[in-house]
Design an enzyme around this catalytic site. Sequence first.
Site, PDB file in Angstrom:
ATOM      1  N   ALA A   4       0.856  -1.201   0.000  1.00  0.00           N
ATOM      2  CA  ALA A   4       0.000   0.000   0.000  1.00  0.00           C
ATOM      3  C   ALA A   4       0.881   1.237   0.000  1.00  0.00           C
ATOM      4  O   ALA A   4       1.869   1.302   0.727  1.00  0.00           O
ATOM      5  CB  ALA A   4      -0.923   0.009   1.214  1.00  0.00           C
ATOM      6  N   CYS A   5       0.529   2.215  -0.837  1.00  0.00           N
ATOM      7  CA  CYS A   5       1.244   3.487  -0.872  1.00  0.00           C
ATOM      8  C   CYS A   5       0.224   4.626  -0.783  1.00  0.00           C
ATOM      9  O   CYS A   5      -0.973   4.386  -0.904  1.00  0.00           O
ATOM     10  CB  CYS A   5       2.092   3.600  -2.141  1.00  0.00           C
ATOM     11  SG  CYS A   5       1.142   3.805  -3.665  1.00  0.00           S
ATOM     12  N   PRO A   6       0.671   5.863  -0.567  1.00  0.00           N
ATOM     13  CA  PRO A   6      -0.279   6.959  -0.366  1.00  0.00           C
ATOM     14  C   PRO A   6      -1.276   7.171  -1.503  1.00  0.00           C
ATOM     15  O   PRO A   6      -2.451   7.415  -1.259  1.00  0.00           O
ATOM     16  CB  PRO A   6       0.635   8.186  -0.194  1.00  0.00           C
ATOM     17  CG  PRO A   6       1.887   7.618   0.389  1.00  0.00           C
ATOM     18  CD  PRO A   6       2.052   6.279  -0.258  1.00  0.00           C
ATOM     19  N   GLY A  33      -1.941   4.889  -3.834  1.00  0.00           N
ATOM     20  CA  GLY A  33      -2.553   3.614  -4.189  1.00  0.00           C
ATOM     21  C   GLY A  33      -2.384   3.273  -5.659  1.00  0.00           C
ATOM     22  O   GLY A  33      -3.181   2.534  -6.226  1.00  0.00           O
ATOM     23  N   THR A  41       2.341   0.813  -4.986  1.00  0.00           N
ATOM     24  CA  THR A  41       1.542  -0.327  -4.521  1.00  0.00           C
ATOM     25  C   THR A  41       1.725  -1.524  -5.443  1.00  0.00           C
ATOM     26  O   THR A  41       1.976  -2.649  -4.986  1.00  0.00           O
ATOM     27  CB  THR A  41       0.052   0.059  -4.469  1.00  0.00           C
ATOM     28  OG1 THR A  41      -0.127   1.092  -3.493  1.00  0.00           O
ATOM     29  CG2 THR A  41      -0.809  -1.141  -4.077  1.00  0.00           C
TER      30      THR A  41
END
Length: 565
Positions: free
Chosen positions: A118-120, A122, A126
Amino acid sequence: MNIFLTPSSNLGHAKVFLLTQLMTTAVKAQNHHIVEKAEQADVVIVFAKTMPNLTALQGKKVFLCDPESAFLNPEKILNTALTQAVDYVSPSSNQNPSQSAVKSSALSEVKNIVAVTACPTGVAHTFMSAEAIEAYGKKMGWNVRVETRGQVGAGNPITPEEIAAADLVFVAADIDVDLAKFKGKPMYRTSTGLALKKTAQEFNRAFTEAKIYEGNVSTANNTETKGNEKKGVYQHLMTGVSHMLPVVVAGGLLIAISFMFGPNAFKDPSIAGGLPAALMEIGGGAAFKLMIAVFAGYVAFSIADRPGLAVGLIGGMLASTAGAGILGGIIAGFLAGYVVKGLNSAIKLPASMASLKPILILPLLGSAIVGLLMVYLLNPPVASTMTELTGWLNGLGATNGLLFGAILGGMMCVDMGGPVNKAAYMFGTGLLASQVNTPMAAVMAGGMVPPIGMAIATWLARGKFNANQRDAGKASFVLGLCFISEGALPFVAADPIRVIVSSVIGGAIAGAVSLSLAIELPAPHGGLFVIPLVSQPLMYLGAIALGSVVTGILYAVIRPKQTKE
């Protein structure tokens, strides 16, 4: 002949990918075969400076080579390996022999791995980190299942049966994610960047540092770092940004569409049946007023879990209605999170009344404390500061715009999706709520430059890039047009200093031109697809093109030539 390739643990994912592609081409050209497991191989080629301690290599012919030499001349390395490979001998180690055996076994035997990424935003990190984890797991012969937590929710969800059979839960996340279903399993946490660039290293650590996940009120519940879990201000902020982003995108695009009927069409209900006015009400009247509250709510959620969400939403809405903007939202989110966390620790109730704390006591006391502090103490000075900042930004002349735009554009190119990049992005996105749209345009222009610039470099200096790198340039170009800075990461991994310097210069130029011309962009993402919505589309395209060409030419010139035999 069957060949097995294995990289050193300190090689980045991009280097491993390119190196594997080069060697695979050389192997197939000589009518040999690449195998996926060491047990199937006649010869094992190890790309490292020291021999690894892997039981899977026992009884095999092994050739140790320097990765850089393989990059320069894969055919020569292959021929040398086929003639000079020797029987594998385990390297001497200062470790206790039993410990070495355990670690080596952990890396070589078949494992069941479940992972979450998950990344900020998305989007890029990700899925790129998920691919890196899957590729490495396949190479090691493990059973790997990766669940991506993007903007559309959980992709490829992990089943209860897979969790039960898992030997390790590998979490690569830059934001707070719900991990409750993994309670009781060995878990290791890292960032998407490390999972992408140093996959082998992170799995080596995972098997030695993983701890049983007991489940807690939050995966970002404190500012301490335990093991390799990423905690603190950055993760809390990015959790807020991640949940705010869809609201900003929807609101910004709806506002932009309303302007397409005319600059002031939203003020006249008789135009197009009142559609511009309705779109402005939805985008500006609802979405943009809600975005600060959503941001603050999820910052608080990251700190104090669900009890903090309601308090953060209330504090963020108070900041929004008072005109405190993104600065007020940041303050409200952190204040709510730590107030609720403190109350949760301080208030002790008997078991029979414990259920009242998260649904009654914490929201009530937290909202009262945070609300009163925001209304009486924090909102007035922060709103005044935001008014001054907004006035300064709106009144930037060409000279100041050049400098400030260059800073924002350059920041977007420093770490391609990392903390510096996200800091500039959050600044531009947050100001949209205050109807200041020029920084966002500079931010996106700068962020599009690195991947497009790398593509241009592969076109201008074809002889300095191999076929795989030129193919990577084509993919990088497409990602750049979509405002995905991470498209340049394969080039950064292979040649970080030259790529970053070239990108920062080009990104700074693009950002400077954009902000000096006062170009406005109401949407925080989209790349080429939102160009029609900017205030000066042709000039904006020119700014992006100028920065990208500068980066491409500069890198094409300073990139060293490939050494040929």
